[in-house]
Write an enzyme that holds these catalytic residues in place. Structure first.
Site, PDB file in Angstrom:
ATOM      1  N   SER A 119       4.941   7.519   1.853  1.00  0.00           N
ATOM      2  CA  SER A 119       5.686   6.251   1.842  1.00  0.00           C
ATOM      3  C   SER A 119       4.985   5.180   1.029  1.00  0.00           C
ATOM      4  CB  SER A 119       5.855   5.758   3.279  1.00  0.00           C
ATOM      5  OG  SER A 119       4.578   5.624   3.857  1.00  0.00           O
ATOM      6  N   GLU A 120       5.797   4.215   0.595  1.00  0.00           N
ATOM      7  CA  GLU A 120       5.266   3.013  -0.050  1.00  0.00           C
ATOM      8  C   GLU A 120       5.685   1.838   0.832  1.00  0.00           C
ATOM      9  OE1 GLU A 120       7.118   2.925  -3.861  1.00  0.00           O
ATOM     10  OE2 GLU A 120       5.819   4.458  -4.695  1.00  0.00           O
ATOM     11  N   LYS A 135       9.226  -0.266   4.400  1.00  0.00           N
ATOM     12  CA  LYS A 135       8.546   1.026   4.250  1.00  0.00           C
ATOM     13  C   LYS A 135       9.540   1.997   3.620  1.00  0.00           C
ATOM     14  CE  LYS A 135       5.445   4.086   6.762  1.00  0.00           C
ATOM     15  NZ  LYS A 135       4.569   4.205   7.913  1.00  0.00           N
ATOM     16  N   GLY A 178       0.893   8.559   2.876  1.00  0.00           N
ATOM     17  CA  GLY A 178       1.123   9.947   2.509  1.00  0.00           C
ATOM     18  C   GLY A 178       2.476  10.146   1.841  1.00  0.00           C
ATOM     19  N   ASP A 226      -1.604   8.812  17.216  1.00  0.00           N
ATOM     20  CA  ASP A 226      -2.214   8.642  15.888  1.00  0.00           C
ATOM     21  C   ASP A 226      -2.944   7.296  15.794  1.00  0.00           C
ATOM     22  OD1 ASP A 226      -2.894   9.361  13.322  1.00  0.00           O
ATOM     23  OD2 ASP A 226      -0.983   8.760  12.429  1.00  0.00           O
ATOM     24  N   GLY A 254       0.832  -1.201   0.000  1.00  0.00           N
ATOM     25  CA  GLY A 254       0.000   0.000   0.000  1.00  0.00           C
ATOM     26  C   GLY A 254       0.860   1.242   0.000  1.00  0.00           C
TER      27      GLY A 254
HETATM   28  N1  LIG Z   1       4.107  -3.954   8.878  1.00  0.00           N
HETATM   29  C1  LIG Z   1       3.225  -4.053   7.899  1.00  0.00           C
HETATM   30  N2  LIG Z   1       2.829  -5.271   7.483  1.00  0.00           N
HETATM   31  C2  LIG Z   1       1.922  -5.379   6.513  1.00  0.00           C
HETATM   32  N3  LIG Z   1       1.332  -4.329   5.919  1.00  0.00           N
HETATM   33  C3  LIG Z   1       1.700  -3.094   6.295  1.00  0.00           C
HETATM   34  C4  LIG Z   1       2.662  -2.900   7.296  1.00  0.00           C
HETATM   35  N4  LIG Z   1       2.811  -1.575   7.479  1.00  0.00           N
HETATM   36  C5  LIG Z   1       1.997  -0.972   6.636  1.00  0.00           C
HETATM   37  N5  LIG Z   1       1.327  -1.869   5.911  1.00  0.00           N
HETATM   38  C6  LIG Z   1       0.316  -1.601   4.888  1.00  0.00           C
HETATM   39  O1  LIG Z   1       0.891  -0.723   3.966  1.00  0.00           O
HETATM   40  C7  LIG Z   1      -0.030   0.256   3.602  1.00  0.00           C
HETATM   41  C8  LIG Z   1       0.592   1.608   3.690  1.00  0.00           C
HETATM   42  O2  LIG Z   1       0.951   1.860   5.011  1.00  0.00           O
HETATM   43  P1  LIG Z   1       1.465   3.271   5.498  1.00  0.00           P
HETATM   44  O3  LIG Z   1       1.717   3.172   6.928  1.00  0.00           O
HETATM   45  O4  LIG Z   1       2.567   3.757   4.636  1.00  0.00           O
HETATM   46  O5  LIG Z   1       0.288   4.139   5.115  1.00  0.00           O
HETATM   47  P2  LIG Z   1      -0.909   4.731   5.917  1.00  0.00           P
HETATM   48  O6  LIG Z   1      -0.796   4.422   7.343  1.00  0.00           O
HETATM   49  O7  LIG Z   1      -2.119   4.240   5.202  1.00  0.00           O
HETATM   50  O8  LIG Z   1      -0.639   6.248   5.603  1.00  0.00           O
HETATM   51  P3  LIG Z   1       0.094   7.330   6.463  1.00  0.00           P
HETATM   52  O9  LIG Z   1       1.312   6.679   7.049  1.00  0.00           O
HETATM   53  O10 LIG Z   1       0.430   8.372   5.503  1.00  0.00           O
HETATM   54  O11 LIG Z   1      -0.924   7.709   7.464  1.00  0.00           O
HETATM   55  C9  LIG Z   1      -1.260   0.080   4.453  1.00  0.00           C
HETATM   56  O12 LIG Z   1      -2.258  -0.558   3.708  1.00  0.00           O
HETATM   57  C10 LIG Z   1      -0.835  -0.850   5.527  1.00  0.00           C
HETATM   58  O13 LIG Z   1      -1.856  -1.754   5.853  1.00  0.00           O
END
Ligand SMILES: Nc1ncnc2c1ncn2[C@@H]1O[C@H](COP(=O)(O)OP(=O)(O)OP(=O)(O)O)[C@@H](O)[C@H]1O
Length: 692
Positions: A426-427, A443, A424, A544, A421
């Site tokens: 990050s990928e 990340k 904001g 958060d 996913g």
């Molecule tokens: N440790 C992880 N294991 C599996 N999936 C993850 C993990 N961390 C994040 N993700 C998935 O990756 C995607 C992007 O996560 P990310 O934290 O970058 O974005 P967000 O929380 O949606 O946005 P922001 O950080 O900008 O609020 C999300 O769908 C999340 O479920």
């Protein structure tokens, strides 16, 4: 007094040269016998213990003169004989007899002394063996030693006793009888000689056995040396092999990594293909993004798929049908005869027929309603599927547009697979750690190349802060952060524990209302993580908490993630919390009123997380957020929605336990001072699972 006399008598009895003495002695003995017998009687009459004391005192005095055994026996004899010896002649006989017995006794003692000396010699021999054995230090000798000890200890004891006895006997012999002394000397020198011979023979025998042992030991030593050199050789060989193995491992490692990553990549390619096929298939049913052009402006719009179109057509048809039936029913009512005006015949329709016809219409309407409800349920399901499809389409589009989509290996160990996913800034990629052999989440934090240097630096500082907080957190309900490294000037990467389940946001999009049991265990786990954050030396406010930051692993364990906005609680902070320095961040639906305080810098504490958790539980139970559910972030700010959120209301459906409602009320206490902090609310019965 009787003892003194007895002693005197005993010493005199050895003087054979005084011819007049025997009769004197006999007389005195006779007199003594009278006295002594009295003493014996009185001794016998005494209690047993006292009698024994008397006897022992007599014998100890005698020991001083004759030696323990001899004196004891003489004493006993004189006491025994005192009753029968009444005249002088008998007294002389007694003396001779006494002396003869004394001699016999001493001869016996000499024999036993000789035996004692043999024993002593045996002990000496044993000691020699022992000392040789101790030196050799072998197991065999140890066994022998212990055997030797077992035999020698009592013998040594006896030997010393016997020696004492010999000395005593010799002393008494010298003082009492010269002849006896001579014969004893002869006897003892003969014995000594014999002893010397025996001892010599024994020692020689021992010496030859020791020599044999030395030979055996030398052979053993030779063998051990040989074995040791063989082992040394083996050790060197193994060391060499180990080195070779390590070298091979070093050479094979990249190949193995390549094989594994190739396999993973082919699986992941297949997954990507499957995902795209599924999207194509689903979009036929559920819809697709279309492009519309209005003059020079091109914009995207959603076009429903065939299944949704068909469903909507069904619903439209049912609606038309319902309206038609209702119209029929209305016209039937018009035909109903007015009882006040005329008869059945006049109205043209019998009353009974009208009633029956109305029943038919009513039943038809009920069945249409049932059908409609079923189609509405189906449409709701389609809507959820459509939402999932739209998210998946977005993910695929992000993946296709990502510069990390070509299966790179980062930092020589993380094989990037598919995009999970995009946030904001990050990928997040699913990846495989080729060193630890586990899936991880990579990340990738990308800095916008157009940002000013200051903004980039601020972002990096922020990310490093997050890393520094997060890396220290080790808890079952908190996502682990394993690693961080730079990729290039504008990108760095954090490696997180991979959570293969959905996040809570995706769960709630698929099923907006959760059964209370499920919601309760999720909030319980979130609080476990929060309790951990508040029991450390360096307390942390997450700041958060929202559904997107609660992830699930493959077993459904909930884990809190994303510490990008976390605050470390300073040690000297008061009970009301610390100053919130970076405001304006976080997701407004989940933040408490104090965070929107603009007139002064708000004080925050773990109570912020308690509020957010209360909102989460409410949303899981009722399918919506309690404050500003349908509002945008911007509108929440503009309309002060949260600042006005003084009281929480609960919908009547679905039905939720009073305990849950009370718990939510406590979490959503408007006044920050009255709201419990994390450790206080942790004691709430709703968060305590105990056997009923
Ligand atoms: N440790 C992880 N294991 C599996 N999936 C993850 C993990 N961390 C994040 N993700 C998935 O990756 C995607 C992007 O996560 P990310 O934290 O970058 O974005 P967000 O929380 O949606 O946005 P922001 O950080 O900008 O609020 C999300 O769908 C999340 O479920």
């Amino acid at each position: 007094m009787s003892e003194d006399v007895l002693l005197h008598l005993a010493s005199n009895s050895s003087n054979q040269s005084d011819q007049s003495l025997p009769s004197k002695i006999a007389k005195l003995e006779a007199r003594m016998a009278g006295k002594t017998s009295t003493a014996v009687v009185s001794t016998l009459q005494l209690p047993a213990a006292q009698a024994a004391a008397t006897r022992s005192s007599i014998s100890s005095t005698s020991v001083a003169k004759f030696g323990a055994n001899a004196a004891g026996e003489i004493c006993a004899e004189s006491l025994d004989s005192s009753d029968s010896e009444e005249d002088d002649s008998n007294g002389r006989e007694f003396l001779i007899q006494a002396n003869f017995q004394k001699r016999r006794k001493l001869a016996d003692d000499a024999d036993s002394a000789a035996a004692g000396q043999i024993k002593v010699a045996a002990d000496v021999r044993q000691k020699v063996v022992e000392s040789v054995e101790v030196k050799s230090g072998t197991d065999v000798n140890k066994r022998k030693q212990s055997r030797g000890k077992g035999n020698s200890t009592p013998a040594r004891g006896r030997g010393s006793n016997d020696q004492t006895r010999i000395q005593n006997s010799t002393q008494s012999l010298t003082s009492s009888n010269g002849l006896l002394e001579n014969s004893h000397h002869k006897e003892s020198s003969r014995l000594k000689e014999q002893l010397g011979q025996n001892e010599r023979a024994l020692l020689e025998e021992e010496l030859s056995s020791l020599r044999a042992k030395i030979t055996t030991l030398e052979e053993d030593l030779k063998k051990a040396r040989q074995e040791s050199s063989e082992n040394q050789h083996l050790y060197q060989q193994l060391e060499k092999e180990l080195k070779e193995l390590k070298n091979t491992e070093q050479q094979v490692k990249p190949k193995r990594m390549k094989v594994i990553s190739d396999l993973l990549i082919s699986v992941s390619k297949a997954e990507r293909q499957e995902a795209r096929m599924k999207v194509r298939h689903d979009s036929l049913r559920l819809g697709n993004v279309g492009v519309i052009r209005a003059g020079t402006v091109i914009s995207e719009t959603w076009e429903d798929g065939q299944a949704i179109k068909d469903l909507n057509a069904h619903l439209r048809r049912l609606l038309e049908l319902r309206e038609a039936v209702e119209r029929q029913r209305k016209s039937l009512k018009k035909k109903q005869p007015d009882k006040s005006e005329g008869t059945e015949a006049e109205s043209g329709a019998p009353e009974e027929d009208i009633i029956i016809q109305d029943e038919i219409y009513k039943s038809r309407l009920a069945s249409i309603k049932r059908e409609e409800e079923s189609y509405v349920r189906e449409r709701d399901r389609y809507e959820l599927e459509k939402g999932r499809l739209i998210r998946e389409m977005k993910r695929i589009r992000d993946e296709d547009g990502s510069r990390f989509n070509n299966y790179q290996i980062l930092n020589h160990r993380y094989a990037l697979l598919n995009l999970l996913g995009k946030g904001g800034f990050s990928e997040v990629y699913k990846a495989f750690d080729l060193l630890e052999y586990r899936y991880v989440a990579c990340k990738l934090h990308g800095l916008n190349a157009n940002w000013s240097e200051d903004k980039k630096q601020s972002y990096i500082r922020h990310a490093i802060r997050e890393y520094n907080i997060h890396k220290t957190l080790v808890h079952h309900h908190i996502v682990r952060l394993w690693d961080i490294f730079e990729i290039d000037q504008n990108t760095f990467c954090t490696i997180l524990e991979y959570c293969s389940g959905k996040d809570l946001d995706a769960v709630l999009k698929a099923t907006p209302i959760l059964p209370e049991k499920e919601a309760r265990i999720i909030i319980f786990q979130i609080f476990q993580g929060l309790i951990y954050l508040n029991k450390r030396n360096q307390r942390i406010i997450h700041y958060d908490l929202k559904p997107g930051n609660v992830l699930f692993d493959e077993f459904g364990v909930a884990k809190v993630t994303d510490f990008g906005l976390s605050k470390i609680v300073e040690d000297d902070v008061g009970s009301q919390g610390m100053e919130l320095t970076s405001q304006g961040a976080g997701t407004y639906w989940y933040l408490p009123p104090e965070c929107f305080e603009l007139s002064k810098t708000p004080l925050i504490s773990s109570k912020v997380d308690v509020w957010s958790a209360g909102i989460l539980l409410y949303q899981m139970l009722f399918g919506k957020r309690p404050f500003g559910h349908d509002q945008t972030q911007e509108r929440i700010l503009r309309e002060d929605t949260i600042i006005k959120a003084r009281k929480v209301d609960f919908p009547s459906r679905p039905s939720v336990s009073n305990e849950a409602k009370e718990f939510i009320r406590r979490c959503l206490t408007y006044n920050q001072e009255e709201r419990p902090d994390v450790l206080t609310i942790a004691q709430d019965p709703y968060l305590i699972y105990s056997k009923k």
